[in-house]
Design an enzyme around this catalytic site. Structure first.
Site, short mmCIF file in Angstrom:
data_model
loop_
_atom_site.label_atom_id
_atom_site.label_comp_id
_atom_site.label_asym_id
_atom_site.label_seq_id
_atom_site.Cartn_x
_atom_site.Cartn_y
_atom_site.Cartn_z
N ARG A 232 0.86 -1.15 0.00
CA ARG A 232 0.01 0.02 0.06
C ARG A 232 0.97 1.36 -0.02
O ARG A 232 2.06 1.24 0.57
CB ARG A 232 -0.68 0.13 1.07
N GLU A 261 -2.09 7.97 -3.82
CA GLU A 261 -2.50 7.56 -5.28
C GLU A 261 -3.88 7.98 -5.46
O GLU A 261 -4.77 8.12 -4.55
CB GLU A 261 -2.25 6.21 -5.60
N HIS A 279 -1.45 0.52 -9.64
CA HIS A 279 -2.22 -0.25 -8.56
C HIS A 279 -2.94 -1.52 -9.44
O HIS A 279 -4.01 -1.41 -9.42
CB HIS A 279 -3.03 0.55 -7.76
C1 DGY Z 1 -6.25 -5.37 -2.83
O1 DGY Z 1 -7.13 -6.39 -2.90
O2 DGY Z 1 -5.94 -5.04 -1.65
C2 DGY Z 1 -5.50 -4.65 -3.76
O3 DGY Z 1 -4.39 -3.91 -3.48
C3 DGY Z 1 -6.56 -4.13 -4.64
O4 DGY Z 1 -6.90 -2.72 -3.96
#
Ligand code: DGY
Length: 323
Positions: A232, A261, A279
Site C-alpha cells: 500500500r 495515489e 495499482h
Molecule cells: C487489494 O486487494 O488490496 C488490492 O490492492 C486492490 O486494491
C-alpha cells in the site's frame, strides 16, 4: 462492475451501480453518502473511505463488502460498533498478485521499462558491453517484508523457480515446517534490509506500518539492491525513496502503490530507475472476476435471508447481534 456479478446481485436486490462515465468518479465523502442513501449494502471496488461519518449519514447500511484484500480504507471498529458487517476478498488474488510482484521486481532488476523507453525514443544506435546491464534475479537473495499469503507466494516463486535464498521479516514467525517448505529464513528488519538483493514489500497498511521503509531503512540497503512495493502507498516513504534512487544509493525500484495515489510523488516521474504501475497487481481478468464474485457472495449472505455465513467476513461477530 462485471455484468454477471450485477445480474447475480440483481436477483434478490435492487441494484444501483454506477455506469458509463460514472465508473470513473472519485467519490467524495459527501457524494458517496448521498449516493448510498437508502442502500442496505455496499459493494466496494477501489478504496473509498468508509468511516463513522458515512455510517452516521447512512444509518440503514448493514453490510460493506469490499473486493480488495486490503481494507485500510474501511474503519472496521466503526462498522462493528454500528452493527455493519464488513468483508474483504482474501485468497482469490494471492497468486495473481505474487506474479505481478515478481514481474515488477524482475523489470526493475533487469531494467526492462528503462530500456524499452530508450528503444521507443529511437535512441538505439549501437550495442555495448554494459548496455542496460542490471542485476541478476536467479540466485540473488530475495527479501520479503510481510510474510502473509502473498509474501509466501512470492517466496515460493523465488526459492523454487529462481533458486533464490529467501529471508523474511514479519511480526510473527512462520511455523518451522512452512519456513522449510518455502526455503525461507526469518531475520530482523535491519538484517533483511542489509542483506536483500531484491526486497519485496507486502505488509498491510496501518498506523504501525506507516513509513516502515523510510530514509533510515533505505540507508541500510545495498546500493545494488532493488525495492518493490505491492503493499500500500504509505508503507514506503516515497520522497525518501525517490531521493535514494536519484542518488543511486539504491539501484532500482518497482512500485505499484503510492502515497496519495492516484497522485504520486513528482520526484518519481522522471527517474529512469523506477518501474511505475497504477495499482494493478491483482488485475488479471480471471482474478478480478473472482474478487468481485466473492464480494457479491458476502453481500448475498449478509443481506439475504438464507442464514448463510458471509464467507470472508472481517467482523462476523455483528451477525448474531442482528437476530
Ligand atoms: C487489494 O486487494 O488490496 C488490492 O490492492 C486492490 O486494491
Amino acid at each position: 462492475m462485471f455484468a454477471q456479478v450485477l445480474a447475480k446481485l440483481g436477483e434478490p436486490f435492487d441494484v444501483d451501480a454506477p455506469c458509463g462515465t460514472e465508473q470513473h468518479i472519485d467519490w467524495t465523502p459527501q457524494s458517496l453518502a448521498a449516493r448510498a442513501q437508502g442502500a442496505a449494502g455496499l459493494l466496494v471496488a477501489g478504496t473509498p473511505r468508509i468511516d463513522a461519518a458515512l455510517l452516521a449519514a447512512c444509518t440503514q447500511l448493514r453490510a460493506v463488502c469490499s473486493m480488495a484484500v486490503g481494507y485500510n480504507n474501511i474503519d472496521l471498529a466503526a462498522c462493528t460498533a454500528a452493527g455493519v458487517l464488513v468483508s474483504n476478498a482474501p485468497d482469490v488474488l494471492t497468486e495473481t498478485t505474487a506474479d505481478f510482484g515478481f514481474a515488477l521486481m524482475m523489470a526493475a532488476a533487469r531494467r526492462i521499462s528503462e530500456s524499452e523507453q530508450f528503444l521507443r525514443a529511437g535512441r538505439w544506435s549501437h550495442w555495448s558491453y554494459d548496455f542496460f546491464a542490471g542485476a541478476d534475479v536467479h540466485g540473488a537473495t530475495l527479501g520479503v517484508l510481510g510474510m502473509g499469503r502473498i509474501g509466501q507466494a512470492i517466496a515460493r516463486r523465488g526459492a523454487l523457480g529462481f533458486g533464490m535464498p529467501v529471508i523474511y521479516h514479519n511480526r510473527s514467525r512462520l511455523d518451522a515446517a512452512i519456513e522449510q517448505q518455502l526455503g525461507a529464513r526469518w531475520v530482523d528488519k535491519a538484517t533483511l534490509l542489509a542483506q536483500s538483493d531484491h526486497l519485496v514489500i507486502v505488509v498491510p497498511y496501518s498506523k504501525a506500518s506507516h513509513h516502515l521503509v523510510g530514509a533510515p531503512e533505505l540507508a541500510l540497503m545495498k546500493p545494488s539492491a532493488t525495492l518493490t512495493n505491492i503493499a500500500r502507498g504509505g508503507v514506503v516513504d516515497d520522497a525518501a525513496l525517490a531521493e535514494a534512487l536519484r542518488e543511486r544509493r539504491l539501484a532500482a525500484a518497482g512500485l505499484d502503490v503510492f502515497e496519495g495515489e492516484p497522485a504520486l510523488h513528482a520526484g518519481l516521474l522522471d527517474l529512469p530507475n523506477v518501474v511505475l504501475t497504477p495499482h494493478i497487481a491483482s488485475a488479471s481478468l480471471k482474478t478480478r472476476r473472482a474478487m468481485a464474485e466473492l464480494a457479491a457472495d458476502n453481500l448475498l449472505a449478509a443481506l439475504g435471508d438464507s442464514g448463510a455465513k458471509p464467507p470472508t467476513a472481517l467482523n462476523p461477530e455483528v451477525l448474531p447481534l442482528r437476530a
